[in-house]
Design a protein around this motif. Structure first.
Motif, PDB file in Angstrom:
ATOM      1  N   SER A  48       0.841  -1.191   0.000  1.00  0.00           N
ATOM      2  CA  SER A  48       0.000   0.000   0.000  1.00  0.00           C
ATOM      3  C   SER A  48       0.879   1.246   0.000  1.00  0.00           C
ATOM      4  O   SER A  48       1.843   1.357   0.783  1.00  0.00           O
ATOM      5  CB  SER A  48      -0.920   0.010   1.223  1.00  0.00           C
ATOM      6  OG  SER A  48      -1.534   1.278   1.383  1.00  0.00           O
ATOM      7  N   ALA A  49       0.546   2.199  -0.864  1.00  0.00           N
ATOM      8  CA  ALA A  49       1.305   3.442  -0.918  1.00  0.00           C
ATOM      9  C   ALA A  49       1.086   4.265   0.354  1.00  0.00           C
ATOM     10  O   ALA A  49       2.025   4.872   0.896  1.00  0.00           O
ATOM     11  CB  ALA A  49       0.903   4.245  -2.157  1.00  0.00           C
ATOM     12  N   VAL A  50      -0.145   4.301   0.860  1.00  0.00           N
ATOM     13  CA  VAL A  50      -0.446   5.072   2.070  1.00  0.00           C
ATOM     14  C   VAL A  50       0.294   4.500   3.277  1.00  0.00           C
ATOM     15  O   VAL A  50       0.789   5.242   4.132  1.00  0.00           O
ATOM     16  CB  VAL A  50      -1.967   5.121   2.303  1.00  0.00           C
ATOM     17  CG1 VAL A  50      -2.286   5.793   3.639  1.00  0.00           C
ATOM     18  CG2 VAL A  50      -2.657   5.853   1.161  1.00  0.00           C
TER      19      VAL A  50
ATOM     20  N   ASP B  92       4.421   5.160   7.492  1.00  0.00           N
ATOM     21  CA  ASP B  92       5.614   4.733   8.240  1.00  0.00           C
ATOM     22  C   ASP B  92       6.709   5.785   8.161  1.00  0.00           C
ATOM     23  O   ASP B  92       7.388   6.084   9.170  1.00  0.00           O
ATOM     24  CB  ASP B  92       6.136   3.412   7.672  1.00  0.00           C
ATOM     25  CG  ASP B  92       5.183   2.265   7.963  1.00  0.00           C
ATOM     26  OD1 ASP B  92       4.298   2.440   8.820  1.00  0.00           O
ATOM     27  OD2 ASP B  92       5.319   1.198   7.318  1.00  0.00           O
ATOM     28  N   ALA B  93       6.903   6.377   6.993  1.00  0.00           N
ATOM     29  CA  ALA B  93       7.958   7.382   6.847  1.00  0.00           C
ATOM     30  C   ALA B  93       7.650   8.617   7.678  1.00  0.00           C
ATOM     31  O   ALA B  93       8.536   9.185   8.342  1.00  0.00           O
ATOM     32  CB  ALA B  93       8.113   7.754   5.368  1.00  0.00           C
ATOM     33  N   VAL B  94       6.385   9.065   7.668  1.00  0.00           N
ATOM     34  CA  VAL B  94       6.015  10.247   8.458  1.00  0.00           C
ATOM     35  C   VAL B  94       6.144   9.970   9.955  1.00  0.00           C
ATOM     36  O   VAL B  94       6.625  10.816  10.726  1.00  0.00           O
ATOM     37  CB  VAL B  94       4.589  10.695   8.079  1.00  0.00           C
ATOM     38  CG1 VAL B  94       4.089  11.767   9.040  1.00  0.00           C
ATOM     39  CG2 VAL B  94       4.559  11.212   6.651  1.00  0.00           C
TER      40      VAL B  94
ATOM     41  N   VAL C  92      11.421   8.131   1.135  1.00  0.00           N
ATOM     42  CA  VAL C  92      10.531   9.203   1.593  1.00  0.00           C
ATOM     43  C   VAL C  92      11.038   9.807   2.895  1.00  0.00           C
ATOM     44  O   VAL C  92      11.040  11.034   3.081  1.00  0.00           O
ATOM     45  CB  VAL C  92       9.093   8.663   1.742  1.00  0.00           C
ATOM     46  CG1 VAL C  92       8.166   9.750   2.268  1.00  0.00           C
ATOM     47  CG2 VAL C  92       8.584   8.123   0.411  1.00  0.00           C
ATOM     48  N   GLU C  93      11.494   8.938   3.796  1.00  0.00           N
ATOM     49  CA  GLU C  93      12.019   9.451   5.064  1.00  0.00           C
ATOM     50  C   GLU C  93      13.269  10.303   4.837  1.00  0.00           C
ATOM     51  O   GLU C  93      13.459  11.330   5.487  1.00  0.00           O
ATOM     52  CB  GLU C  93      12.339   8.272   5.995  1.00  0.00           C
ATOM     53  CG  GLU C  93      12.772   8.707   7.382  1.00  0.00           C
ATOM     54  CD  GLU C  93      13.017   7.514   8.304  1.00  0.00           C
ATOM     55  OE1 GLU C  93      13.602   7.704   9.377  1.00  0.00           O
ATOM     56  OE2 GLU C  93      12.615   6.385   7.921  1.00  0.00           O
TER      57      GLU C  93
END
Length: 537
Positions: free
Chosen positions: A375-377, A382-384, A420-421
């Motif tokens: 899942s993209a979301v 997790d990164a946020v 992303v992180e």
């Protein structure tokens, strides 16, 4: 004649004149033949009508004899015979009229007048016989009627015999004259055809000797000279014999050959100089490549050494922190917050070391991606969550905008989360005057997902595209770092069949990093997994 245009114009004009004369001769011959055939056929048709008229008159005489011999019989036979004679006379008269209508020859008009007189005699004979039959039928004695009708028929035969014979003989002679004229016309056409063939051959021979043959010979000479120049014989020259178009072509050819010879000499000198220059530059490039290879080997060895030297102490630190955290509940001082901070810092350092090691492995082709349906979301969440504490410490608002719907990606979840992180971390560390970071997800109709990391800081410098290069750093915050975050992000994105780009934020303020990734046709959370491992080349 100085111009080839005039020569070829004469050649074409002669050929065209020959064709026109031949066509006119053929048309005239066809017209004469048609007229001869038409006259012959018309004479034959009139002869057949005269034969039919002779038969009808004979039938009329027999019908008159029958009517006199048998007065009690029906008179229809005599009337029918009379009508047949009249129709035959009308047919002959119309045929003669048609023959004179299509001809303007005075001789034909004289012959028409000569034929109309016998035809008038035939009409008179038919009328006389008709009156005599009517008078005979009014007589009472049979013997007298028979004698009278015999005399009438004899007179009828004497009046019709000579005109019919005359008309038949005239038409027969017309047919003979038409046949003779056709044979004469055929002989004339044969002679004319032979004469036309001889004249055409003579004209073609003269034109060939005067125009075509010399022109072809000169063209062949030009062709041989061009072939010699093509083989490298640049000293080939042609003699300029005339001042026409071919003469000008030969002069231009000679000038071209001279220029090619001069250019060939210059090219030989330039080629020798170029070979010397290429050899010198090749030697320099070879030496530069050797120096670059040495630098690259040193850099890779540095990454491997740093990763190897830092991994073991970090593992020990993390292990000790775990032991201390488990014994923190004992009476005494509470070291749990301290150990938590140490562990967080150590984990961050461990991730950085892992990034260095991944970069080193990616250069040597040893890294693999474990791509699964995910899942993209979930990745963005997790990164946020991982960067939330650092954002709170820096007093920066970090928010996630997941869009209207979630999508499924075929991706290595850990690698994509780290990308992303890392982008969030870059924004937190390098953006001057930062107050807000937004991580967004949008889906377009092209079956692709767009992930954006947007901040309201100072934005990227003018040469922002160079930030994707290894060990390139731009910023004003004074933060330290290895300068491999964006390079690693681009490497991971491209291995996921996507693209990454840098740009400005909303209203041209701040910075925005955009990742475009393909969507997998699979709903998130359906329990199915797809694995694919990609080796870095």
């Amino acid at each position: 004649m100085r111009s080839l245009k005039v020569r070829f114009a004469l050649l074409l004009g002669g050929a065209a004149l020959l064709v026109v004369l031949a066509a006119l001769g053929v048309l005239g011959s066809i017209g004469a033949a048609e007229r001869t055939i038409d006259r012959t056929l018309a004479a034959q048709g009139r002869l057949e009508l005269l034969v039919e008229l002779s038969g009808r008159m004979t039938q009329y005489g027999l019908a008159a004899l029958e009517a006199v011999s048998n007065p009690d019989a029906q008179p229809e036979g005599l009337a029918i015979a009379r009508a047949n004679v009249d129709r035959a006379l009308v047919a002959v008269d119309e045929a003669l009229g048609k023959s004179i209508a299509v001809s303007d020859d005075p001789l034909d008009r004289m012959q028409y007048a000569a034929r109309t007189r016998p035809l008038a005699q035939l009409r008179s004979a038919r009328a006389i016989l008709d009156r005599q039959v009517s008078q005979v039928l009014r007589q009472s004695e049979e013997e007298q009627r028979r004698n009278t009708i015999r005399g009438a028929l004899n007179g009828f035969g004497a009046m019709t015999g000579q005109p019919l014979s005359f008309l038949i003989e005239v038409e027969r002679r017309s047919m003979i004259a038409g046949s003779d004229e056709a044979r004469h016309l055929s002989s004339t056409l044969r002679i004319a055809s032979l004469a036309a063939v001889v004249l055409a051959l003579a004209l073609v021979f003269v034109l060939y000797r005067a125009v075509t043959r010399p022109t072809l010979a000169r063209i062949e000479a030009v062709r041989r000279a061009a072939g010699a120049v093509g083989r490298g014989e640049l000293d080939t020259r042609l003699s300029v014999a005339t001042r026409d178009e071919l003469g000008l072509l030969v002069a231009n050819f000679n000038r071209m050959a001279a220029r090619l010879a001069r250019r060939e000499g210059r090219l030989a000198a330039d080629r020798a100089a170029l070979e010397d220059t290429v050899e010198a530059r090749t030697t320099d490039l070879r030496a530069a490549n050797e120096r670059l290879e040495a630098v690259d080997r040193s850099r890779r060895r540095f990454f491997a050494d740093v990763s190897h030297e830092l991994r073991t102490p970090l593992t020990v630190i993390l292990g000790e922190c775990d032991i201390a955290a488990r014994s923190a509940g004992r009476p005494g001082v509470d070291y749990a917050p301290v150990f938590a901070t140490i562990r967080k810092r150590a984990l961050r350092l461990q991730r950085r070391v892992e990034d260095l090691l991944r970069v080193a492995r990616s250069e040597s082709g040893q890294i693999e991606l474990d791509r699964r349906a995910t899942s993209a979301v979930a990745i963005l969440t997790d990164a946020v969550d991982s960067a939330a504490s650092e954002a709170a410490r820096r007093r920066v608002a970090l928010t996630l905008e997941p869009g209207r719907r979630d999508v499924t990606l075929l991706a290595d979840r850990e690698w994509l989360r780290q990308v992303v992180e890392s982008l969030i971390d870059n924004a937190l560390r390098h953006a001057t005057g930062l107050t807000r970071v937004v991580v967004g997800l949008t889906v377009d109709e092209a079956r692709s997902a767009t992930i954006t990391v947007t901040d309201d800081g100072a934005g990227f410098p003018a040469a922002g595209a160079d930030l994707f290069e290894r060990f390139r750093r731009e910023g004003h915050s004074g933060e330290s770092g290895f300068g491999i975050g964006l390079a690693l992000a681009r490497w991971v994105t491209e291995r996921h069949d996507g693209a990454i780009s840098l740009g400005a934020g909303e209203d041209g303020q701040g910075a925005r990093v955009t990742l475009v990734l393909p969507i997998l046709d699979l709903d998130p959370g359906d329990g199915q997994e797809t694995k694919r491992k990609d080796s870095a080349a």
